[in-house]
Design a protein around this motif. Structure first.
Motif, PDB file in Angstrom:
ATOM      1  N   ALA A 197       0.834  -1.208   0.000  1.00 36.77           N
ATOM      2  CA  ALA A 197       0.000   0.000   0.000  1.00 36.77           C
ATOM      3  C   ALA A 197       0.869   1.258   0.000  1.00 36.77           C
ATOM      4  O   ALA A 197       0.603   2.201  -0.751  1.00 36.77           O
ATOM      5  CB  ALA A 197      -0.936  -0.013   1.203  1.00 36.77           C
ATOM      6  N   ALA A 198       1.916   1.268   0.814  1.00 35.96           N
ATOM      7  CA  ALA A 198       2.801   2.441   0.876  1.00 35.96           C
ATOM      8  C   ALA A 198       3.497   2.681  -0.462  1.00 35.96           C
ATOM      9  O   ALA A 198       3.620   3.826  -0.910  1.00 35.96           O
ATOM     10  CB  ALA A 198       3.831   2.258   1.990  1.00 35.96           C
ATOM     11  N   THR A 199       3.936   1.616  -1.095  1.00 38.23           N
ATOM     12  CA  THR A 199       4.593   1.749  -2.399  1.00 38.23           C
ATOM     13  C   THR A 199       3.626   2.320  -3.432  1.00 38.23           C
ATOM     14  O   THR A 199       3.986   3.230  -4.195  1.00 38.23           O
ATOM     15  CB  THR A 199       5.139   0.386  -2.873  1.00 38.23           C
ATOM     16  OG1 THR A 199       6.084  -0.081  -1.904  1.00 38.23           O
ATOM     17  CG2 THR A 199       5.793   0.492  -4.226  1.00 38.23           C
ATOM     18  N   ALA A 200       2.414   1.810  -3.445  1.00 39.63           N
ATOM     19  CA  ALA A 200       1.425   2.318  -4.398  1.00 39.63           C
ATOM     20  C   ALA A 200       1.089   3.788  -4.117  1.00 39.63           C
ATOM     21  O   ALA A 200       0.961   4.582  -5.052  1.00 39.63           O
ATOM     22  CB  ALA A 200       0.161   1.463  -4.360  1.00 39.63           C
ATOM     23  N   TRP A 201       0.948   4.159  -2.833  1.00 39.13           N
ATOM     24  CA  TRP A 201       0.671   5.558  -2.505  1.00 39.13           C
ATOM     25  C   TRP A 201       1.832   6.452  -2.947  1.00 39.13           C
ATOM     26  O   TRP A 201       1.631   7.561  -3.405  1.00 39.13           O
ATOM     27  CB  TRP A 201       0.456   5.738  -1.002  1.00 39.13           C
ATOM     28  CG  TRP A 201      -0.983   5.670  -0.587  1.00 39.13           C
ATOM     29  CD1 TRP A 201      -2.052   6.275  -1.194  1.00 39.13           C
ATOM     30  CD2 TRP A 201      -1.514   4.958   0.509  1.00 39.13           C
ATOM     31  NE1 TRP A 201      -3.207   5.976  -0.532  1.00 39.13           N
ATOM     32  CE2 TRP A 201      -2.921   5.180   0.531  1.00 39.13           C
ATOM     33  CE3 TRP A 201      -0.967   4.171   1.509  1.00 39.13           C
ATOM     34  CZ2 TRP A 201      -3.752   4.645   1.486  1.00 39.13           C
ATOM     35  CZ3 TRP A 201      -1.794   3.641   2.471  1.00 39.13           C
ATOM     36  CH2 TRP A 201      -3.170   3.858   2.451  1.00 39.13           C
ATOM     37  N   HIS A 202       3.053   5.937  -2.802  1.00 36.24           N
ATOM     38  CA  HIS A 202       4.228   6.714  -3.201  1.00 36.24           C
ATOM     39  C   HIS A 202       4.285   6.884  -4.725  1.00 36.24           C
ATOM     40  O   HIS A 202       4.601   7.967  -5.229  1.00 36.24           O
ATOM     41  CB  HIS A 202       5.507   6.043  -2.696  1.00 36.24           C
ATOM     42  CG  HIS A 202       6.754   6.724  -3.118  1.00 36.24           C
ATOM     43  ND1 HIS A 202       7.155   7.928  -2.576  1.00 36.24           N
ATOM     44  CD2 HIS A 202       7.691   6.396  -4.043  1.00 36.24           C
ATOM     45  CE1 HIS A 202       8.281   8.305  -3.155  1.00 36.24           C
ATOM     46  NE2 HIS A 202       8.635   7.395  -4.042  1.00 36.24           N
ATOM     47  N   LEU A 203       4.002   5.808  -5.450  1.00 38.39           N
ATOM     48  CA  LEU A 203       4.080   5.843  -6.910  1.00 38.39           C
ATOM     49  C   LEU A 203       2.891   6.539  -7.553  1.00 38.39           C
ATOM     50  O   LEU A 203       3.003   7.078  -8.657  1.00 38.39           O
ATOM     51  CB  LEU A 203       4.214   4.426  -7.465  1.00 38.39           C
ATOM     52  CG  LEU A 203       5.502   3.687  -7.086  1.00 38.39           C
ATOM     53  CD1 LEU A 203       5.449   2.244  -7.579  1.00 38.39           C
ATOM     54  CD2 LEU A 203       6.723   4.410  -7.647  1.00 38.39           C
ATOM     55  N   ALA A 204       1.744   6.487  -6.888  1.00 37.01           N
ATOM     56  CA  ALA A 204       0.526   7.082  -7.448  1.00 37.01           C
ATOM     57  C   ALA A 204      -0.230   7.816  -6.338  1.00 37.01           C
ATOM     58  O   ALA A 204      -1.263   7.349  -5.867  1.00 37.01           O
ATOM     59  CB  ALA A 204      -0.350   6.001  -8.069  1.00 37.01           C
ATOM     60  N   PRO A 205       0.298   8.976  -5.913  1.00 35.21           N
ATOM     61  CA  PRO A 205      -0.348   9.713  -4.816  1.00 35.21           C
ATOM     62  C   PRO A 205      -1.817  10.007  -5.118  1.00 35.21           C
ATOM     63  O   PRO A 205      -2.174  10.360  -6.239  1.00 35.21           O
ATOM     64  CB  PRO A 205       0.462  11.011  -4.741  1.00 35.21           C
ATOM     65  CG  PRO A 205       1.765  10.704  -5.404  1.00 35.21           C
ATOM     66  CD  PRO A 205       1.458   9.663  -6.450  1.00 35.21           C
ATOM     67  N   GLY A 206      -2.640   9.823  -4.094  1.00 31.66           N
ATOM     68  CA  GLY A 206      -4.057  10.105  -4.235  1.00 31.66           C
ATOM     69  C   GLY A 206      -4.871   8.988  -4.862  1.00 31.66           C
ATOM     70  O   GLY A 206      -6.085   9.093  -4.947  1.00 31.66           O
ATOM     71  N   ARG A 207      -4.232   7.942  -5.282  1.00 32.32           N
ATOM     72  CA  ARG A 207      -4.952   6.821  -5.904  1.00 32.32           C
ATOM     73  C   ARG A 207      -5.216   5.758  -4.838  1.00 32.32           C
ATOM     74  O   ARG A 207      -4.528   4.754  -4.759  1.00 32.32           O
ATOM     75  CB  ARG A 207      -4.149   6.266  -7.075  1.00 32.32           C
ATOM     76  CG  ARG A 207      -3.804   7.367  -8.055  1.00 32.32           C
ATOM     77  CD  ARG A 207      -4.074   7.207  -9.502  1.00 32.32           C
ATOM     78  NE  ARG A 207      -4.899   6.146  -9.952  1.00 32.32           N
ATOM     79  CZ  ARG A 207      -4.536   5.298 -10.905  1.00 32.32           C
ATOM     80  NH1 ARG A 207      -3.358   5.380 -11.457  1.00 32.32           N
ATOM     81  NH2 ARG A 207      -5.366   4.375 -11.313  1.00 32.32           N
ATOM     82  N   GLU A 208      -6.222   5.992  -4.025  1.00 35.04           N
ATOM     83  CA  GLU A 208      -6.519   5.122  -2.889  1.00 35.04           C
ATOM     84  C   GLU A 208      -6.893   3.704  -3.313  1.00 35.04           C
ATOM     85  O   GLU A 208      -6.525   2.740  -2.649  1.00 35.04           O
ATOM     86  CB  GLU A 208      -7.643   5.726  -2.049  1.00 35.04           C
ATOM     87  CG  GLU A 208      -7.244   7.012  -1.384  1.00 35.04           C
ATOM     88  CD  GLU A 208      -8.421   7.741  -0.813  1.00 35.04           C
ATOM     89  OE1 GLU A 208      -9.519   7.700  -1.408  1.00 35.04           O
ATOM     90  OE2 GLU A 208      -8.237   8.381   0.232  1.00 35.04           O
ATOM     91  N   VAL A 209      -7.643   3.579  -4.386  1.00 37.12           N
ATOM     92  CA  VAL A 209      -8.042   2.243  -4.837  1.00 37.12           C
ATOM     93  C   VAL A 209      -6.820   1.446  -5.269  1.00 37.12           C
ATOM     94  O   VAL A 209      -6.690   0.270  -4.930  1.00 37.12           O
ATOM     95  CB  VAL A 209      -9.088   2.331  -5.975  1.00 37.12           C
ATOM     96  CG1 VAL A 209      -9.370   0.970  -6.564  1.00 37.12           C
ATOM     97  CG2 VAL A 209     -10.376   2.968  -5.458  1.00 37.12           C
ATOM     98  N   ALA A 210      -5.894   2.077  -5.965  1.00 35.88           N
ATOM     99  CA  ALA A 210      -4.663   1.395  -6.367  1.00 35.88           C
ATOM    100  C   ALA A 210      -3.874   0.959  -5.143  1.00 35.88           C
ATOM    101  O   ALA A 210      -3.351  -0.162  -5.097  1.00 35.88           O
ATOM    102  CB  ALA A 210      -3.811   2.308  -7.249  1.00 35.88           C
ATOM    103  N   ALA A 211      -3.801   1.813  -4.136  1.00 37.16           N
ATOM    104  CA  ALA A 211      -3.086   1.462  -2.914  1.00 37.16           C
ATOM    105  C   ALA A 211      -3.783   0.314  -2.183  1.00 37.16           C
ATOM    106  O   ALA A 211      -3.125  -0.596  -1.667  1.00 37.16           O
ATOM    107  CB  ALA A 211      -2.969   2.676  -1.997  1.00 37.16           C
ATOM    108  N   ALA A 212      -5.107   0.357  -2.145  1.00 33.78           N
ATOM    109  CA  ALA A 212      -5.859  -0.716  -1.483  1.00 33.78           C
ATOM    110  C   ALA A 212      -5.637  -2.047  -2.185  1.00 33.78           C
ATOM    111  O   ALA A 212      -5.418  -3.080  -1.545  1.00 33.78           O
ATOM    112  CB  ALA A 212      -7.345  -0.379  -1.448  1.00 33.78           C
ATOM    113  N   LEU A 213      -5.690  -2.031  -3.507  1.00 34.01           N
ATOM    114  CA  LEU A 213      -5.477  -3.280  -4.252  1.00 34.01           C
ATOM    115  C   LEU A 213      -4.037  -3.763  -4.134  1.00 34.01           C
ATOM    116  O   LEU A 213      -3.790  -4.957  -3.977  1.00 34.01           O
ATOM    117  CB  LEU A 213      -5.873  -3.095  -5.717  1.00 34.01           C
ATOM    118  CG  LEU A 213      -7.371  -2.938  -5.960  1.00 34.01           C
ATOM    119  CD1 LEU A 213      -7.644  -2.570  -7.413  1.00 34.01           C
ATOM    120  CD2 LEU A 213      -8.124  -4.196  -5.567  1.00 34.01           C
TER     121      LEU A 213
END
Length: 153
Positions: free
Chosen positions: A27-43
């Motif tokens: 989740a942290a990596t996804a938030w870092h790579l795509a800030p604001g994309r909560e669904v991407a971080a959740a997945l």
């Protein structure tokens, strides 16, 4: 009942510990790579946790099966690996589909928003989703032990 709780703890707790770390990292990596994309971080958190969790369980099942077969003088084959994989699918299949595609990602999107903390929300989402996951998984595990997990025959 104490023996069952110990058995389940030995089986599931190490996998859970790895899953928590992988969930947070994914989740942290996804938030870092795509800030604001909560669904991407959740997945990403959901699937990173799944890879760690099921990878550990499969490894443990393979090690245990190899021991059983070695004691019986039998080889571990691709067919045996397929049987290990089938046992995991039976144990987790229905619970995992609902968990990974609906419950866990939904909680991982909404709980960080509601709580105002990403890490706390992700951890709480994981714990809440685990409740709905383990009840059917443990029932399936117990039902599958004699038929799918007895390799020393």
């Amino acid at each position: 009942m104490k023996a069952k709780l110990r058995e389940w703890a030995r089986r599931y707790l190490p996998a859970e510990a790895l899953s928590v770390l992988a969930t947070l990292a994914g989740a942290a990596t996804a938030w870092h790579l795509a800030p604001g994309r909560e669904v991407a971080a959740a997945l990403a958190g959901t699937w990173a946790g799944n890879v760690a969790y099921f990878g550990w369980l499969l490894l443990q099942d393979v090690v245990q099966t190899r021991r059983q077969l070695r004691a019986a003088g039998q080889p571990y084959t691709r067919r045996t690996l397929a049987r290990n994989l089938r046992a995991l699918v039976v144990e987790f299949g229905p619970a995992e589909v609902l968990d990974s595609l609906l419950i866990r990602p939904t909680l991982m999107v909404w709980l960080p928003r509601w709580l105002g903390s990403r890490n706390t929300g992700i951890l709480l989402a994981k714990l809440l989703a685990d409740v709905t996951f383990y009840v059917p998984a443990i029932i399936s595990y117990e039902l599958s032990k004699k038929r799918l997990r007895n390799f020393g025959e």
